[in-house]
Design a protein around this motif. Sequence first.
Motif, PDB file in Angstrom:
ATOM      1  N   ASN A   1     -29.001 -29.239 -21.131  1.00  0.00           N
ATOM      2  CA  ASN A   1     -28.865 -28.306 -22.486  1.00  0.00           C
ATOM      3  C   ASN A   1     -27.227 -29.023 -21.622  1.00  0.00           C
ATOM      4  OD1 ASN A   1     -30.154 -26.608 -23.453  1.00  0.00           O
ATOM      5  ND2 ASN A   1     -29.692 -24.956 -21.567  1.00  0.00           N
ATOM      6  N   TYR A   2     -27.146 -29.739 -20.976  1.00  0.00           N
ATOM      7  CA  TYR A   2     -25.728 -31.245 -20.475  1.00  0.00           C
ATOM      8  C   TYR A   2     -26.115 -32.205 -20.495  1.00  0.00           C
ATOM      9  CZ  TYR A   2     -28.252 -31.785 -16.096  1.00  0.00           C
ATOM     10  OH  TYR A   2     -29.755 -31.642 -15.694  1.00  0.00           O
ATOM     11  N   LEU A   3     -24.805 -32.539 -20.516  1.00  0.00           N
ATOM     12  CA  LEU A   3     -24.931 -34.404 -20.978  1.00  0.00           C
ATOM     13  C   LEU A   3     -24.093 -35.008 -19.470  1.00  0.00           C
ATOM     14  CD1 LEU A   3     -25.933 -36.770 -22.922  1.00  0.00           C
ATOM     15  CD2 LEU A   3     -23.768 -36.491 -23.848  1.00  0.00           C
TER      16      LEU A   3
ATOM     17  N   LYS B   1     -30.586 -42.660 -26.773  1.00  0.00           N
ATOM     18  CA  LYS B   1     -30.166 -43.065 -28.307  1.00  0.00           C
ATOM     19  C   LYS B   1     -28.995 -42.177 -28.805  1.00  0.00           C
ATOM     20  CE  LYS B   1     -35.442 -45.189 -28.173  1.00  0.00           C
ATOM     21  NZ  LYS B   1     -36.700 -45.368 -28.320  1.00  0.00           N
ATOM     22  N   ALA B   2     -29.664 -41.158 -29.010  1.00  0.00           N
ATOM     23  CA  ALA B   2     -28.550 -39.508 -29.558  1.00  0.00           C
ATOM     24  C   ALA B   2     -26.949 -40.381 -29.594  1.00  0.00           C
ATOM     25  CB  ALA B   2     -29.288 -38.904 -29.406  1.00  0.00           C
TER      26      ALA B   2
ATOM     27  N   LEU C   1     -28.225 -34.626 -29.359  1.00  0.00           N
ATOM     28  CA  LEU C   1     -28.054 -34.719 -27.843  1.00  0.00           C
ATOM     29  C   LEU C   1     -28.405 -33.759 -26.862  1.00  0.00           C
ATOM     30  CD1 LEU C   1     -24.417 -35.892 -27.598  1.00  0.00           C
ATOM     31  CD2 LEU C   1     -26.730 -37.279 -26.952  1.00  0.00           C
ATOM     32  N   THR C   2     -28.236 -32.601 -27.425  1.00  0.00           N
ATOM     33  CA  THR C   2     -28.654 -31.233 -25.645  1.00  0.00           C
ATOM     34  C   THR C   2     -30.369 -30.606 -26.022  1.00  0.00           C
ATOM     35  OG1 THR C   2     -27.373 -29.765 -27.275  1.00  0.00           O
ATOM     36  CG2 THR C   2     -26.993 -31.199 -24.801  1.00  0.00           C
ATOM     37  N   SER C   3     -30.793 -31.158 -27.870  1.00  0.00           N
ATOM     38  CA  SER C   3     -32.256 -31.005 -28.538  1.00  0.00           C
ATOM     39  C   SER C   3     -33.495 -31.364 -27.398  1.00  0.00           C
ATOM     40  CB  SER C   3     -32.067 -31.033 -29.503  1.00  0.00           C
ATOM     41  OG  SER C   3     -32.198 -32.845 -30.035  1.00  0.00           O
TER      42      SER C   3
END
Length: 167
Positions: A63-65, A47-48, A57-59
């Motif tokens: 801590n990664y995508l 969604k982000a 994105l990493t909140s």
Amino acid sequence: ESLKTQGEMKKRTIVGIFLFGFLLRLYVAFNTYVVNPDGTIYIFQAKALFYAQWDQLTSCGINYLSIYPFLIVGANYLLQDWIIAARAVSMFFVCLAIIPLYLICRLFFQRTISGMILLILVMIPFLVDTCADIVRDPVSWFFVALGLYIFLLQGESSRYRLFLSLS
């Protein structure tokens, strides 16, 4: 002519096994109502991405995508539901991972033995159950199986040497 008929029967059997595996996974996906904890994180990241909220994105605890949220966004364009889209991506890649696994078996065994191994692969409970979960594992399994197949294929013949770099 009987050899041709036997070859066609074997091909139909293999396609039937693939279809059986797909229908089994479809049944499990339709009868799973709970979203696993990881799934909410991947849907949040998707969604982000979709709404261009780059700072979010990493909140969400990761801590990664990975590639998985991108695939969920792509599936969401078609299905218009985040949970169904995420499950569809998992199911698609679990079913797709069976193909390179079968092709790996074909490199080492006859079609009949490979078909029996394929039947075992499509019925492994863990692989069937995972298709309904919203996890990135099926995507990883597909690319690992595809990379292994390409790696093994380049060892078969010199005309596949380019595949070494692709694997």
